[in-house]
Design an enzyme around this catalytic site. Structure first.
Site, PDB file in Angstrom:
ATOM      1  N   PRO A  12     -32.526   5.233 -28.613  1.00 44.67           N
ATOM      2  CA  PRO A  12     -31.721   6.826 -28.490  1.00 44.67           C
ATOM      3  C   PRO A  12     -33.847   7.849 -28.403  1.00 44.67           C
ATOM      4  O   PRO A  12     -32.902   8.754 -27.771  1.00 44.67           O
ATOM      5  CB  PRO A  12     -31.323   7.222 -29.625  1.00 44.67           C
ATOM      6  CG  PRO A  12     -32.063   6.155 -30.506  1.00 44.67           C
ATOM      7  CD  PRO A  12     -32.551   4.590 -29.331  1.00 44.67           C
ATOM      8  N   THR A  57     -36.346   6.674 -25.887  1.00 39.35           N
ATOM      9  CA  THR A  57     -36.615   6.560 -24.814  1.00 39.35           C
ATOM     10  C   THR A  57     -35.214   7.487 -23.703  1.00 39.35           C
ATOM     11  O   THR A  57     -35.458   7.343 -22.929  1.00 39.35           O
ATOM     12  CB  THR A  57     -36.850   4.607 -24.375  1.00 39.35           C
ATOM     13  OG1 THR A  57     -36.247   4.172 -25.285  1.00 39.35           O
ATOM     14  CG2 THR A  57     -38.414   4.762 -25.291  1.00 39.35           C
ATOM     15  N   GLN A 110     -35.394   9.766 -20.876  1.00 36.58           N
ATOM     16  CA  GLN A 110     -35.308   9.419 -19.252  1.00 36.58           C
ATOM     17  C   GLN A 110     -34.611  10.776 -19.116  1.00 36.58           C
ATOM     18  O   GLN A 110     -34.575  11.323 -18.348  1.00 36.58           O
ATOM     19  CB  GLN A 110     -33.998   8.051 -19.592  1.00 36.58           C
ATOM     20  CG  GLN A 110     -34.965   6.970 -19.068  1.00 36.58           C
ATOM     21  CD  GLN A 110     -35.506   6.231 -17.598  1.00 36.58           C
ATOM     22  OE1 GLN A 110     -36.803   7.492 -17.106  1.00 36.58           O
ATOM     23  NE2 GLN A 110     -35.261   5.669 -16.909  1.00 36.58           N
ATOM     24  N   GLU A 119     -30.996   7.940 -13.265  1.00 39.54           N
ATOM     25  CA  GLU A 119     -30.989   8.906 -11.779  1.00 39.54           C
ATOM     26  C   GLU A 119     -30.352   9.379 -12.489  1.00 39.54           C
ATOM     27  O   GLU A 119     -30.428  10.923 -12.704  1.00 39.54           O
ATOM     28  CB  GLU A 119     -30.256   7.827 -11.389  1.00 39.54           C
ATOM     29  CG  GLU A 119     -30.791   6.593 -11.459  1.00 39.54           C
ATOM     30  CD  GLU A 119     -32.106   6.400 -10.166  1.00 39.54           C
ATOM     31  OE1 GLU A 119     -32.438   7.465  -9.276  1.00 39.54           O
ATOM     32  OE2 GLU A 119     -32.845   5.013 -10.624  1.00 39.54           O
TER      33      GLU A 119
END
Lengths: 336, 743
Positions: free
Chosen positions: B637, B639, B643, B710
């Site tokens: 959770p 990293t 992101q 993304e």
């Protein structure tokens, strides 16, 4: 970057002497702009004269009630100095609106006066620029000129066209405060009123200011009048920090019985130098604090303004910023 | 047992990075290292007619000036220049001939004993050109738009689906319609670390290359093919990457130049680009989009048309998926989606975070907001009313899709219920407040990859794969997966990557690394476990002699009997039976295509944004944002959150600040520095919140994870534009939304 020699004189006369004996030499203090320009070959001094050892970092009272700022005092030390904060808060506000904390720690007051334009074309050797290479033309005139000038430009002759702006925040406040620049040169000392220090591009856009060869700025004198009761500095930019002003406004007012007795308005980001118009300021003297009065001063300040496409929005933006700054200075609304 | 997966483990490479121990491509030393400086073309199109390097070559310490005039003979065919991410066409070959194809093209490389000398020598070189007319303006060349050529890259980037239903007829008849043109300029990735290559020229002519890349094997392939060097003689190493964002998916020209110079001079060399030169290769392409939507009076979306025209170079057809998303997100029956290209005198674009996705959704989700307003529906309600459980392009069900839950939890956290829908209805003095939202989607891809797992003689687990960690947290999550799979304490596990001596992994992009390399690491560790179990069975008086694999567990560095955990053999004892050697296993993980093809697989998000707009100045600030993500299983959770936050920050950048401005007089990007190319500073970023909703997916890959690289950015720009509309009543359809557009 070119190959250059380096000198570190220990007093002012030696420093001045260095520039007299070495054509193409340049003073360096904080280096926050000069080094960038050297990396891109925009500036190619053959000798750097490091003035950081000179004793020019003092801040002291002067006889007529003013304050003298040493040329080597950093922007950060100036902005956070208690005397500047209390007597010249406009100056503090303007300095802290500029650059980043790291840059303000390095940059000096004297050096800031010599900060060069941020015009993209000035920085890019692949494009023409009359300021960088006299007579080569102006890439910005028909190019990407979003950050460019709307007042006092030179746009009639291709070989002298220049629509660059002066990027400083500090200088906008110094202009409003009617500061005086003290210099020492081969012919001795002289003082230059701030309004005469920077120049419009005219026929010589490569000249940013009126300093003579070999002259060194030693101090900046602030007159007694600091407008510490009624002032505002508004800077409008594309992000919250570390961006140059699209438009900035420094305002200092004196107010008695709800009437303005003195007014100073200087604009940044709109011209080749901080923009003042004394006759527009005079319109406010004796007037009531009203939005209508402020608007007519804004119109007067922007009279003759001309956009070049990408930057045309600055004309309206500057007017709105002037009105807002006057309201804030007059305490008609809270500072932003 | 998963003591580590799902836990907020700190980055295992964090200390190395913040203490400067992590070395980047330009930081490796070599004996007798020479330095290269790249000279970039000042024109956009034409020919180099003369290179006067005399003054430079006369400087003591200047070794050579390479250009097309003295370039050695290299591979002839385009095929040899195609890297793993090459789009259809003819790849750019540095120093090939006198032709200039774009502004900033490398035209010469100066090599000298020191960096400073090379830089100075470069300033003395005079280059003369014969200029030709160039075309760089997408918006003036839309009439030249054509269909992209197809090639290998098309497999991952399918063209839009064929039209379904009858858009024209249905749109004309629709009770509620919106139509608009959306534009954005090019953008450059600008990772902190500049592209750089250090080539170490080894004895026996082998090359060890430290390269900034998102795939060491891709750089190895390129060098091997172009220079005709056997694979075994080219080793590429790239353990740390100071940001990639897609720019490192293809070898950049400094790699070519450094290898060329090293081979010609037979010595080690480093070539590092400048920040200005970071604007002289791939970029997110400028794009012009047209979106038309039609809905029934009740707000049922019936007709969608989304046309996009992107820029590409004159030599390659770079494509991205811009328009397909509409058919994946909304169940309309009449849908026409088109995507075309205009070749211009620019370098070939390259994937940049959420390529095509953030482009397309910035337009589509803005149009959806507009349609919701016209239909008199709340934007969340409108999306719920037009929800789909199937990807309508492929007519397949989603393997999992908890987007509804994203809407619900995101709206609740944000306080969406308190919104007054009327534009300009939430004001505070000069400040106009706006709340907007949007949906995000990105495909969940899974590629083949290999990994090696080694149990060392002192009982440590060493796992490796030639993948990259561009800051995403790969090192950390792979370490977690390996530790859990073999039941090892995490401090006894080391994961290594970024070296072509390691088992092959694909380039790090497309949000597929967690799924792809994670699955390979899992399989390699499982296979190693099986091997260790067999060894344990053969030990003297083994308690496992008659036990089956499914009757044991790997736990606390032991193999234990499930039925009786006191029956255990330590992994250290097992490896001790191997005659003083480590035990290793290399395995390949392949996607289960047969199963996966029955489903559409995607990660989803709902984004909620608050903006404040100064009514006089047009300045916009994002004061808070909430992103709720349905991303399958969350491996870490901490990293994962980083992101998403990174994506949100970039979404703010794209929405409000970021653009590479081309001056078409010169065909040149003009704001090529980080002072003028604006990305957010700390002061621009306020309150960002991330929610991961529960989502279980047994199809997408063996780990059940969906990539998160993304999804953080895709919905942000549209949500910001929608919030700006709510604040001001102005619908801004060109990004970034700078203040002049709101005056």
């Amino acid at each position: 970057m070119n190959s250059f020699s380096y000198a570190r004189p220990s007093d002012i006369s030696m420093a001045v002497g260095e520039l007299v004996t070495h054509e193409g030499a340049k003073f360096i203090a904080g280096g926050t702009n000069l080094l960038d320009l050297m990396k891109e070959n925009v500036e190619q001094p053959n000798r750097l004269v490091d003035i950081n050892r000179l004793e020019l970092s003092a801040i002291e009272d002067i006889e007529d009630g003013g304050l003298r700022l040493g040329a080597l005092l950093t922007n950060a030390d100036t902005a956070y100095h208690p005397v500047v904060e209390s007597r010249y808060p406009l100056l503090s506000r303007a300095i802290l609106a500029g650059a980043s904390a790291q840059l303000r720690n390095m940059a000096t007051n004297g050096g800031n006066l010599f900060q060069r334009t941020r015009c993209y074309y000035f920085y890019d050797l692949a494009t023409p620029c009359n300021k960088r290479e006299p007579g080569s033309g102006c890439g910005a005139l028909n190019g990407y000129n979003r950050i460019h000038a709307i007042l006092g430009t030179s746009d009639q002759q291709p070989e002298t066209t220049c629509i660059a702006t002066h990027p400083s925040d500090l200088c906008v406040a110094l202009s409003a405060l009617d500061a005086v620049v003290r210099v020492t040169g081969p012919k001795g000392e002289r003082t230059i009123p701030f309004a005469d220090f920077h120049r419009l591009p005219g026929d010589e856009p490569w000249r940013d200011n009126t300093i003579q060869s070999g002259e060194l700025v030693t101090a900046i004198d602030l007159p007694a009048k600091g407008f510490s009761d009624y002032y505002a500095y508004i800077k409008i930019r594309d992000r919250q920090s570390y961006a140059f002003a699209l438009v900035s406004v420094a305002v200092g007012l004196e107010i008695e019985d709800n009437r303005i007795t003195d007014a100073r308005i200087a604009l940044g980001g709109v011209a080749h130098k901080p923009w003042r118009k004394p006759e527009a300021e005079a319109m406010l003297v004796g007037q009531m604090l009203s939005e209508a009065n402020f608007l007519s001063v804004a119109e007067a300040l922007l009279a003759g303004a001309k956009g070049y496409g990408h930057n045309t929005f600055k004309i309206e933006l500057a007017k709105r910023a002037i009105v807002r700054a006057l309201k804030q200075a007059a305490k008609l609304e809270p500072a932003s | 047992m998963t003591p580590y997966i799902g836990k907020p483990i700190n980055r295992v490479d964090g200390v190395a990075k913040v203490t400067g121990k992590a070395k980047y491509a330009a930081e490796y030393k070599a004996a007798d290292l020479a330095h290269g400086w790249v000279i970039s073309s000042s024109i956009a199109k034409g020919k180099v007619t003369r290179i006067d390097a005399e003054a430079a070559l006369q400087l003591p310490g200047v070794i050579q000036v390479f250009s097309h005039e003295n370039r050695p003979s290299l591979a002839w065919f385009d095929m040899s220049y195609k890297d793993q991410d090459a789009p259809p066409g003819s790849p750019f070959r540095p120093l090939r001939d006198a032709t200039v194809k774009y502004s900033g093209q490398p035209v010469a490389l100066v090599v000298a004993e020191t960096l400073e000398l090379a830089r100075y020598a470069a300033s003395l070189i005079r280059i003369e050109y014969e200029e030709e007319e160039h075309e760089t303006a997408l918006e003036h060349n839309l009439h030249r738009a054509r269909e992209p050529k197809s090639g290998v890259a098309t497999l991952l980037k399918p063209p839009p689906p064929k039209p379904r239903g009858d858009f024209e007829k249905d749109f004309r008849a629709a009770a509620v319609q919106v139509s608009g043109t959306y534009v954005h300029s090019a953008e450059h990735h600008n990772p902190m670390e500049m592209f750089a290559t250090t080539v170490v020229y080894e004895k026996n002519n082998k090359l060890t290359i430290y390269d900034k890349t998102q795939g060491a094997p891709n750089s190895q392939l390129y060098v091997s093919q172009v220079f005709g060097i056997p694979f075994k003689d080219v080793r590429v190493i790239s353990p740390y990457v100071g940001g990639g964002f897609g720019a490192g998916l293809r070898p950049q020209y400094q790699l070519f130049l450094a290898v060329l110079a090293a081979r010609e001079l037979k010595r080690s060399i480093r070539v590092s680009l400048t920040r200005q030169q970071m604007f002289t290769f791939g970029h997110r392409p400028a794009c012009v989009q047209q979106v038309s939507l039609g809905a029934s009076a009740e707000g049922k979306l019936e007709a969608i048309r989304h046309d996009a025209v992107g820029e590409t170079s004159q030599f390659e057809d770079y494509t991205e998926i811009v328009v397909n998303w509409a058919g994946m997100l909304y169940p309309a029956q009449n849908v026409t989606l088109t995507y075309n290209l205009v070749p211009l005198d620019v370098y070939t674009p390259i994937d940049m975070r959420a390529p095509g996705g953030v482009t397309g959704l910035s337009a589509l989700e803005c149009a959806i907001d507009e349609l919701a307003y016209k239909a008199g529906l709340d934007p969340v309600e409108f999306r719920l009313k037009n929800y789909t459980e199937r990807d309508m392009n492929e007519d397949l069900p989603y393997s999992s899709k908890e987007l509804r839950e994203c809407f619900r939890q995101g709206a609740e956290r944000f306080g969406w219920a308190n919104r007054t829908p009327e534009p300009r209805s939430m004001r505070n003095g000069h400040t106009l407040v706006g709340w907007g939202m949007a949906t995000g989607i990105w495909e969940s891809m899974h590629m083949p990859a290999r990994a090696e797992a080694v149990l060392t003689v002192n009982g440590k687990l060493r796992v490796s794969s030639a993948t990259a960690d561009i800051g995403t947290g790969t090192y950390t999550i792979m370490t977690q997966i390996a530790a859990d799979t073999l039941g090892m304490p995490i401090e006894d596990v080391i994961f290594r990557l970024g070296d072509t001596d390691m088992p092959l992994a694909p380039i790090q992009g497309g949000s597929w690394t967690a799924a792809t390399v994670g699955s390979a690491v899992k399989v390699a560790c499982e296979d190693l476990g099986k091997k260790l179990f067999k060894m344990a069975q053969k030990m003297k008086q083994s308690p496992f002699a008659d036990v089956k694999l499914d009757e044991i567990v790997f736990e606390n560095a032991h193999i234990r009997l499930k039925a009786d955990p006191s029956v255990a053999v330590s992994l250290l004892d097992i490896v001790g039976t191997n005659g003083g050697r480590a035990v290793s296993e290399t395995s390949t993980s392949l996607p289960n295509m047969l199963e996966q093809r029955k489903y559409a697989r995607a990660v989803h998000s709902a984004v909620f944004v608050e903006v404040e707009v100064d009514e006089d100045f047009g300045t916009v600030r994002v004061t808070r944002a909430v992103t709720a993500v349905a991303g399958g299983r969350i491996l870490n959770p901490k990293t994962a959150r980083s992101q998403i936050i990174g994506g949100m920050v970039w979404g703010i950048s794209k929405g409000l600040e970021e653009e590479s401005v081309m001056d078409h007089q010169f065909g040149r990007f003009m704001n090529h520095s980080l002072a003028e190319y604006h990305v957010p500073v700390n002061a621009d970023i306020q309150d960002l919140d991330v929610i991961f909703v529960e989502e279980t997916d047994t199809i997408v890959n063996p780990l059940g994870v969906k990539g998160l690289g993304e999804i953080g950015i895709v919905g942000m720009p549209a949500a910001i534009a929608n919030a700006v509309f709510h604040a001001t009543g102005k619908r801004i359809r060109s990004l970034p939304i700078t203040l002049d557009k709101l005056l």
